[in-house]
Structure formats: C-alpha cells, structure tokens
Design a protein around this motif. Sequence first.
Motif, PDB file in Angstrom:
ATOM      1  N   ILE A   1      63.679   6.025  -4.256  1.00  0.00           N
ATOM      2  CA  ILE A   1      63.554   5.875  -5.705  1.00  0.00           C
ATOM      3  C   ILE A   1      62.087   5.747  -6.104  1.00  0.00           C
ATOM      4  CG2 ILE A   1      63.981   4.297  -7.640  1.00  0.00           C
ATOM      5  CD1 ILE A   1      66.711   3.703  -6.319  1.00  0.00           C
ATOM      6  N   ALA A   2      61.352   4.883  -5.403  1.00  0.00           N
ATOM      7  CA  ALA A   2      59.941   4.667  -5.715  1.00  0.00           C
ATOM      8  C   ALA A   2      59.132   5.950  -5.592  1.00  0.00           C
ATOM      9  CB  ALA A   2      59.373   3.590  -4.795  1.00  0.00           C
ATOM     10  N   LYS A   3      59.437   6.758  -4.574  1.00  0.00           N
ATOM     11  CA  LYS A   3      58.685   8.003  -4.363  1.00  0.00           C
ATOM     12  C   LYS A   3      59.071   9.068  -5.387  1.00  0.00           C
ATOM     13  CE  LYS A   3      58.104   7.343   0.628  1.00  0.00           C
ATOM     14  NZ  LYS A   3      58.536   7.793   1.976  1.00  0.00           N
ATOM     15  N   ALA A   4      60.350   9.118  -5.740  1.00  0.00           N
ATOM     16  CA  ALA A   4      60.838  10.194  -6.609  1.00  0.00           C
ATOM     17  C   ALA A   4      60.606   9.924  -8.083  1.00  0.00           C
ATOM     18  CB  ALA A   4      62.331  10.411  -6.368  1.00  0.00           C
ATOM     19  N   ALA A   5      60.419   8.664  -8.452  1.00  0.00           N
ATOM     20  CA  ALA A   5      60.337   8.306  -9.869  1.00  0.00           C
ATOM     21  C   ALA A   5      59.123   8.912 -10.561  1.00  0.00           C
ATOM     22  CB  ALA A   5      60.321   6.787 -10.028  1.00  0.00           C
ATOM     23  N   GLY A   6      58.073   9.197  -9.806  1.00  0.00           N
ATOM     24  CA  GLY A   6      56.811   9.608 -10.417  1.00  0.00           C
ATOM     25  C   GLY A   6      56.722  11.036 -10.873  1.00  0.00           C
ATOM     26  N   SER A   7      57.716  11.886 -10.596  1.00  0.00           N
ATOM     27  CA  SER A   7      57.626  13.283 -11.003  1.00  0.00           C
ATOM     28  C   SER A   7      58.765  13.621 -11.952  1.00  0.00           C
ATOM     29  CB  SER A   7      57.683  14.199  -9.780  1.00  0.00           C
ATOM     30  OG  SER A   7      59.011  14.406  -9.371  1.00  0.00           O
ATOM     31  N   MET A   8      58.754  14.886 -12.398  1.00  0.00           N
ATOM     32  CA  MET A   8      59.842  15.366 -13.257  1.00  0.00           C
ATOM     33  C   MET A   8      60.894  16.116 -12.451  1.00  0.00           C
ATOM     34  SD  MET A   8      59.999  14.908 -16.572  1.00  0.00           S
ATOM     35  CE  MET A   8      60.615  16.417 -17.316  1.00  0.00           C
TER      36      MET A   8
ATOM     37  N   VAL B   1      46.109  17.943 -13.466  1.00  0.00           N
ATOM     38  CA  VAL B   1      45.635  19.256 -13.030  1.00  0.00           C
ATOM     39  C   VAL B   1      46.719  20.262 -13.379  1.00  0.00           C
ATOM     40  CG1 VAL B   1      45.028  20.690 -11.050  1.00  0.00           C
ATOM     41  CG2 VAL B   1      44.231  18.323 -11.158  1.00  0.00           C
ATOM     42  N   ILE B   2      46.317  21.348 -14.062  1.00  0.00           N
ATOM     43  CA  ILE B   2      47.251  22.407 -14.432  1.00  0.00           C
ATOM     44  C   ILE B   2      46.814  23.663 -13.711  1.00  0.00           C
ATOM     45  CG2 ILE B   2      48.212  23.748 -16.343  1.00  0.00           C
ATOM     46  CD1 ILE B   2      47.269  21.326 -18.135  1.00  0.00           C
ATOM     47  N   THR B   3      47.662  24.192 -12.846  1.00  0.00           N
ATOM     48  CA  THR B   3      47.268  25.352 -12.042  1.00  0.00           C
ATOM     49  C   THR B   3      48.296  26.469 -12.086  1.00  0.00           C
ATOM     50  OG1 THR B   3      46.639  26.099  -9.824  1.00  0.00           O
ATOM     51  CG2 THR B   3      48.259  24.333  -9.936  1.00  0.00           C
TER      52      THR B   3
ATOM     53  N   LEU C   1      48.136  21.847  -4.227  1.00  0.00           N
ATOM     54  CA  LEU C   1      49.034  20.692  -4.342  1.00  0.00           C
ATOM     55  C   LEU C   1      49.146  19.965  -3.008  1.00  0.00           C
ATOM     56  CD1 LEU C   1      49.989  21.866  -7.115  1.00  0.00           C
ATOM     57  CD2 LEU C   1      52.295  21.198  -6.433  1.00  0.00           C
ATOM     58  N   ARG C   2      49.330  20.725  -1.952  1.00  0.00           N
ATOM     59  CA  ARG C   2      49.503  20.112  -0.632  1.00  0.00           C
ATOM     60  C   ARG C   2      48.210  19.433  -0.172  1.00  0.00           C
ATOM     61  NH1 ARG C   2      52.610  25.275   0.383  1.00  0.00           N
ATOM     62  NH2 ARG C   2      54.802  24.658   0.196  1.00  0.00           N
TER      63      ARG C   2
ATOM     64  N   ALA D   1      57.502  24.246  -5.948  1.00  0.00           N
ATOM     65  CA  ALA D   1      56.391  23.456  -6.475  1.00  0.00           C
ATOM     66  C   ALA D   1      56.782  21.991  -6.622  1.00  0.00           C
ATOM     67  CB  ALA D   1      55.938  24.017  -7.827  1.00  0.00           C
ATOM     68  N   LEU D   2      57.985  21.737  -7.131  1.00  0.00           N
ATOM     69  CA  LEU D   2      58.434  20.355  -7.292  1.00  0.00           C
ATOM     70  C   LEU D   2      58.587  19.669  -5.942  1.00  0.00           C
ATOM     71  CD1 LEU D   2      61.058  20.917 -10.124  1.00  0.00           C
ATOM     72  CD2 LEU D   2      58.891  19.701 -10.350  1.00  0.00           C
ATOM     73  N   LYS D   3      59.102  20.396  -4.950  1.00  0.00           N
ATOM     74  CA  LYS D   3      59.251  19.821  -3.614  1.00  0.00           C
ATOM     75  C   LYS D   3      57.897  19.551  -2.971  1.00  0.00           C
ATOM     76  CE  LYS D   3      63.880  21.428  -2.433  1.00  0.00           C
ATOM     77  NZ  LYS D   3      64.719  22.240  -1.535  1.00  0.00           N
ATOM     78  N   ALA D   4      56.878  20.339  -3.365  1.00  0.00           N
ATOM     79  CA  ALA D   4      55.537  20.152  -2.807  1.00  0.00           C
ATOM     80  C   ALA D   4      54.786  19.013  -3.483  1.00  0.00           C
ATOM     81  CB  ALA D   4      54.735  21.441  -2.939  1.00  0.00           C
ATOM     82  N   GLY D   5      55.387  18.413  -4.506  1.00  0.00           N
ATOM     83  CA  GLY D   5      54.759  17.252  -5.139  1.00  0.00           C
ATOM     84  C   GLY D   5      54.292  17.473  -6.550  1.00  0.00           C
ATOM     85  N   ALA D   6      54.584  18.645  -7.163  1.00  0.00           N
ATOM     86  CA  ALA D   6      54.196  18.873  -8.552  1.00  0.00           C
ATOM     87  C   ALA D   6      54.912  17.885  -9.456  1.00  0.00           C
ATOM     88  CB  ALA D   6      54.527  20.300  -8.967  1.00  0.00           C
ATOM     89  N   PHE D   7      54.212  17.440 -10.482  1.00  0.00           N
ATOM     90  CA  PHE D   7      54.839  16.553 -11.468  1.00  0.00           C
ATOM     91  C   PHE D   7      55.849  17.338 -12.292  1.00  0.00           C
ATOM     92  CE2 PHE D   7      54.920  15.072 -15.875  1.00  0.00           C
ATOM     93  CZ  PHE D   7      55.390  13.795 -15.701  1.00  0.00           C
ATOM     94  N   ASP D   8      55.480  18.565 -12.644  1.00  0.00           N
ATOM     95  CA  ASP D   8      56.341  19.395 -13.474  1.00  0.00           C
ATOM     96  C   ASP D   8      55.882  20.841 -13.364  1.00  0.00           C
ATOM     97  OD1 ASP D   8      58.379  20.024 -15.193  1.00  0.00           O
ATOM     98  OD2 ASP D   8      57.815  18.583 -16.730  1.00  0.00           O
ATOM     99  N   TYR D   9      56.579  21.734 -14.031  1.00  0.00           N
ATOM    100  CA  TYR D   9      56.236  23.148 -13.989  1.00  0.00           C
ATOM    101  C   TYR D   9      56.435  23.768 -15.363  1.00  0.00           C
ATOM    102  CZ  TYR D   9      61.175  24.200 -14.203  1.00  0.00           C
ATOM    103  OH  TYR D   9      62.480  24.281 -14.619  1.00  0.00           O
ATOM    104  N   LEU D  10      55.783  24.886 -15.597  1.00  0.00           N
ATOM    105  CA  LEU D  10      55.952  25.682 -16.806  1.00  0.00           C
ATOM    106  C   LEU D  10      56.144  27.132 -16.387  1.00  0.00           C
ATOM    107  CD1 LEU D  10      53.016  24.085 -18.803  1.00  0.00           C
ATOM    108  CD2 LEU D  10      55.406  23.975 -19.523  1.00  0.00           C
TER     109      LEU D  10
END
Length: 476
Positions: free
Chosen positions: A176-183, A57-59, A72-73, A99-108
């Motif tokens: 580690i397991a929780k943080a590994a999935g995002s950028m 999802v790109i928002t 995101l939340r 956005a990253l703290k809220a769970g975004a994979f990445d940002y632009l």
Amino acid sequence: MSLHASAAAPRILIIDDEPDLRTLYELTLLREGYRVEAAGDLLQARAQLKEHRFDAVITDMRLPDGLGLELLREMAAQQRAERCVVITAHGSAENAVEALKAGAFDYLTKPVDLKQFRSVVASAIQGAKNGATPARNERNAPEAAKSAALPSCEALAALQKLVGESPAMRSVKSRIAKAAGSMAPILIQGESGTGKELVARALHACSHRGTGPFVAVNCSAIPENLLEAEFFGARKGAYTGAVQDRLGLFQMAKGGTLFLDEIGDLPLAMQSKLLRAIQERTVRPLGAPHEDVVDVRIVSATHKDLAAEVLAGVFRQDLYYRLNVIEIAVPPLRERREDLPALCNALLSKICRESGFDVPELTDTVMAELGSRPFHGNVRELENILHRAVALGEGSALHFDTPPEDYVAIPENLQDFLDQHERSILARVLQETGFNRTAAAAKLGLSLRQIRYRISRLNIVTPGHDDAPDALNDHA
C-alpha cells in the motif's frame, strides 16, 4: 496571466524532441505559474537532472536517443523524488501500462488534451508536495523529504484498521505504501470477507488524493440496464424517468479515488465502455453532446480469479491488464492465524463500544475455540461470530455456537461456486502444462475426453492449436 513564475514556484522538466509541442507544453505550464526547463533528448535531460531537482518530469515515450522509460528506471535507481508523467502515442495501451509499472506517476496519450495535461501535472505536483522532496527545498532535501513522507492522521487511521502484524499483513501494508504514490490502477485480489475495501480506503488515504472523494461501488449490485448511467451520468430526458441531470460515479470521484468492488461481475458490454473511459480519461453522459474529462484513480477488487475468467472468455484481457498494473493480494484469515488475537481485540472493542457492553476477556479457552474454526468467511465471519458471542454471553463470558464438524460456508449459488473453482483449477493446470491437454488431464487424473468436455462446458479459451498427443488420441 503573467508568464513569469516566482522563484518559489514548482519546477518542471519537459522532455520532447518536437519543438512545436515542447513550446506548447512550456507555454501552458508557464501560464499556470510553474518554472519550466526543457530538453530535446535523453542526453539533455540527464544534464538537467544532474544540475537541478524538479517537482515533476514530463517525458515523451520515444526520443531520438532512446525511450523515456530508460530515464524513469534511472531515476528510480537513483531514488529521485520527482514525479514522472509519460506521454505515449494514442492507443498505445501497452506502453502506458509499461510506464506505470516502471514507476511513472501517470501518463498522457497523444494528441494531448491541454485541460487533462494541466490536471495531471497539478496532481503530480501535489503528490510531490505530499510525498517527496520539493525542488525549492534542495538545501534541506533530507529533512524536507523526511517530514513530507510522514503519513497524515487519516492515512494512519486507515492503516490501523488493517489489523495484524503477520508477515502476510506487513506485506500488504508495505505494498500500500509503495503503490499509493502513483496514479497506477490497482487490483485488489482476495476472498470474500478479507477486507478488500479497507485496503482500498488505506490506498486512498495514503495517496495525494486523500483529501478528495472516495467513491465505492459494488459492480454486482447495479442492474445491467442502469450501469452506463450509473458510471457515466445522464442528462435530463436521456431515458424514461431521467427527470434531472445525474452525475455518474466518475464525476462524483473527481480528484479522488473510484473503487470498483467485485469488478469481475461486470458484464462484457460494460467492460468495453469502462476500458475506454480508463484509457481516454473521458466519459460521455447519456444524452450529452460532448465528453467530460475525468480525473480519478481507479482501484478495483474481486474475489474471483480474473486470469481464469479471461481464459473463460467472460472478462476482457485488455481490461484485465489495464486494471492489474499493480496487484495487492489480501490473505485469507486461515493464512494469518497469528493475527487472530489482535483482530479479536479490535473487533470486540468496536462491537462493545457500539452496544454499550464491557469488553470481555479473551481467555485461552476462547482463543482455542476460535483457533479451531476454518473461517471460510474470513474476517467478516469472525466479526459475525463475535457479535453473536457478545449478544448471547452472560456477564463478561462469551458464548459461542458450536459449528458442525463438516461446517462449510454456504455459497449463494452452488453451481457458480463449483464452476468458479473448477475453472480456476483447470486454467492453472493448463497454463502449467503449456496448454497440453493430455498432460493436464494426466495431472488431474482425468481422461482426455473428460478434460475436453470440461474445457468446453466452462468456456475456457485455449491457444488455437491441438497438441500432437491430443491429435493422436482423437480416435483412441
């Protein structure tokens, strides 16, 4: 290239209230072979998400009926598997971090660079394939998610190197397991010798970038005049001795992870350049006419108290917040002594395998001897002790040097060591007392004059006003 995507192609939802931008994003992704759906606001987006599962999802951050962060939340609360990429206004670093703290994979950031756009979306799709339910497997979603979530052999091997099942180490592995999935950038904090690089390698191995390069650099080991060329690269002839083009660390880590060890030792001038590279995702090699887009995940580590370094004015606050989106604290060995037997077994197996010796028995006497040590040098010190014990032992018996009763690990620079600890204590107490120096002095058993002297000597930055009690005591 055809704009028609196959039914098996990843599905992406784009949310933006500007029709021209929405069309640009759609056409860009259709040319890459994705299936694309679009929404102009949160209401339409929620309807699409209710109807379909997506790979990404790109928002946009700001929408007519609310913020992209709200979505995101909501998706996080619903435990949806889609990777989310947030588009935020240019230079809005706070929004990106939020956005990253809220769970975004990445940002632009706007204006969006389409090459970077395609790269980030591809990473999000790859992450969905490796760690979440793909949209095309909706019918068997639970089974697909379960199998996709299984860690790779490399990830398991990296996690197994983090020896110990104490509550403190289980917390590190869970993080580690929780943080590994995002950028999201990650800051690993811990004393020297605790295994911060092992944590960084586990993060890399558990992420969707695990098959890409892991590039580690010790920031304190690079001469200051070579830092820019080392980080960003250089073109032939850019400086004396540059006889050929040179790739920088950012370019070498493309598609993978860049691990910046001892980030607290980076000079202020280089901190500014690093911040820009992280925010803009571009670097300009020395002597190059244009910038290169970089695709790396930043993981940093330090044994210093960076919050205190910020107060002291020796570390940039904006860089600190950019690096410290997710923090992982690695505990010292003295706080997880229950892991000592498992650590000894693992280290002895490694030592004896490399030296060709039989693995000695860890008797109660041996464990009592080791358990009595302070381990100021943490796991690294334990490994050194065991190396000596194996080398000096006879047969299957280990031989330990007896440390003096007042044994303390000797720092490389005593004044820096003392200043660092004093600065950390003062900064913490000042924060606890709301920067009231009179209260902080009383708590530390100092006079007002003494605490002022220390604040000045250690260059601790405090809010630009005097407390009333301080003013009253100026002439005491």
